[in-house]
Structures are given as structure tokens and as C-alpha cells.
Design a protein around this motif. Structure first.
Motif: not given
Length: 212
Positions: A22, A90-91
Motif C-alpha cells: 500500500s 488514508w488507511l
């Protein structure tokens, strides 16, 4: 290109791969800038007359390195400094905890890779694509051997360091190939202001990793 992911899957298990892939996919998107410059430079290099190769080729290299340093240095430094916030937004917090150092190391690897696009365009445009092919064979072997050792010892961070080593080898070798083809010296290709700018472009992001 994907040896690090294959080795990471084999040595660390499939569950480790998202924490590496990622950030990797995010960071590699910055390559759009040097790639766009390289495909513009290729016809310029390939169209040089024999009497222009040294002087004009040298100028093209110098201008391109200055442009990339000025454009990408603040972007890369910002990615390193704000890596925790980027990953959490984001994650989520788990990726912030597991992937932050890997993300930062991949930024440094991407910075090396960024500067390889210009000599790559020069080597191809000046009629020596075989040099890059031979370099890829050596780089592939280094990636497998170094990647195996580093991933075994350090997991996803080891994979990121192996990416730095391969990118650094690629960039330095391509610059040396270009220097030889142009018939110029290192000092002529990289005058003092450009050398200082290049060192700054790498030193501050590395310092940012150490501080964080």
C-alpha cells in the motif's frame, strides 16, 4: 519490479504484504513527474548531432537534475515528515503503526529512482539501450539476494531498504554510463551548485526519517 513482494510473501506471509504494497503504490505515483520529463528528453537526446552530444547533452542533464531537485525535494520531504498523518487518514491507525518507517524508506528509494529517469533517457536516446539491459540483469540478482537477506531480518522495512539499494545502484550506474557516452567528467556533469543541491535533496529527507 515485483521481486520484493514475492520474497515478502514467501518469507513474511501474505498478511505482511498490504503493509508494504500500500505505501509502495502510493509513493511510486510520484514517478509521473520524472517519467513525463524523460519521455520529453528522449527525442531531444536521440536527435543530437555528433558535435552537439557533449555540450548540449551536458546542459540537458544539468537542467533536468536541477528541475527534479527543485520540484520533488519539497514533495518527498513533506511525505516523510507527514507520513504518520498520511497513513492514518488514508488507511487508519494500524497502518500508521505498522507501515510508517517502511513508507518513509520507500520515499528515499523513490527519490533515487526519480533521478534515474534522466540518465536512462540519455542512454537510450544516445543509442546504448544494451547498457540498461545489462544493468537490469545485475540489479535483478542484487534484488533477489539482498532482498532475501534483508526481508529475513527486518520484514517490510528490509524490503524497503532493498528497494533503496537497487534504485541507488541503478541511478549511479546510469549516470556513469551517461558520463562515458557524453565524454564528460563528473565535475563537468555536476558542477558545484548542482552537487550541493543534490546532496541537500537526499540529506534532508534522510534526516527527517532519523528525527521522526
Amino acid at each position: 519490479l515485483h521481486a520484493d513482494k514475492v520474497l515478502l510473501t514467501a518469507l513474511g506471509g501474505i498478511s505482511a504484504v498490504p503493509y508494504y504494497s500500500s505505501p509502495y503504490e502510493f509513493v511510486t505515483r510520484s514517478a509521473i513527474i520524472p517519467f513525463s520529463l524523460a519521455i520529453t528528453l528522449f527525442p531531444r537526446f536521440s536527435g543530437l548531432r555528433p558535435d552537439e552530444i557533449r555540450d548540449v547533452g551536458e546542459q540537458l542533464m544539468q537542467k533536468s537534475f536541477r528541475l527534479l531537485s527543485v520540484l520533488l525535494f519539497p514533495i518527498m520531504l513533506g511525505l516523510i515528515v507527514f507520513a504518520p498523518e498520511i497513513l492514518e487518514l488514508w488507511l487508519g491507525p494500524v497502518f500508521r503503526e505498522r507501515s510508517m518507517l517502511c513508507f518513509q524508506l520507500l520515499v528515499v528509494g523513490s527519490l533515487f529512482n526519480t533521478f534515474s529517469y534522466i540518465p536512462f533517457a540519455a542512454v537510450q536516446g544516445l543509442g546504448r539501450p544494451d547498457l540498461k539491459a545489462k544493468l537490469d540483469v545485475a540489479g535483478g540478482a542484487l534484488c533477489l539476494i539482498g532482498g532475501w537477506a534483508l526481508i529475513s531480518g527486518f520484514g517490510i522495512e528490509g524490503a524497503a531498504v532493498s528497494r533503496i539499494l537497487v534504485s541507488a545502484l541503478d541511478t549511479v550506474a546510469l549516470i556513469m554510463f551517461t558520463k562515458r557516452i557524453l565524454g564528460t567528467s563528473f565535475r563537468e556533469l555536476f558542477p558545484s551548485p548542482l552537487r550541493y543541491l543534490s546532496v541537500l535533496a537526499f540529506a534532508l529527507p534522510v534526516a527527517g526519517i532519523a528525527i521522526s
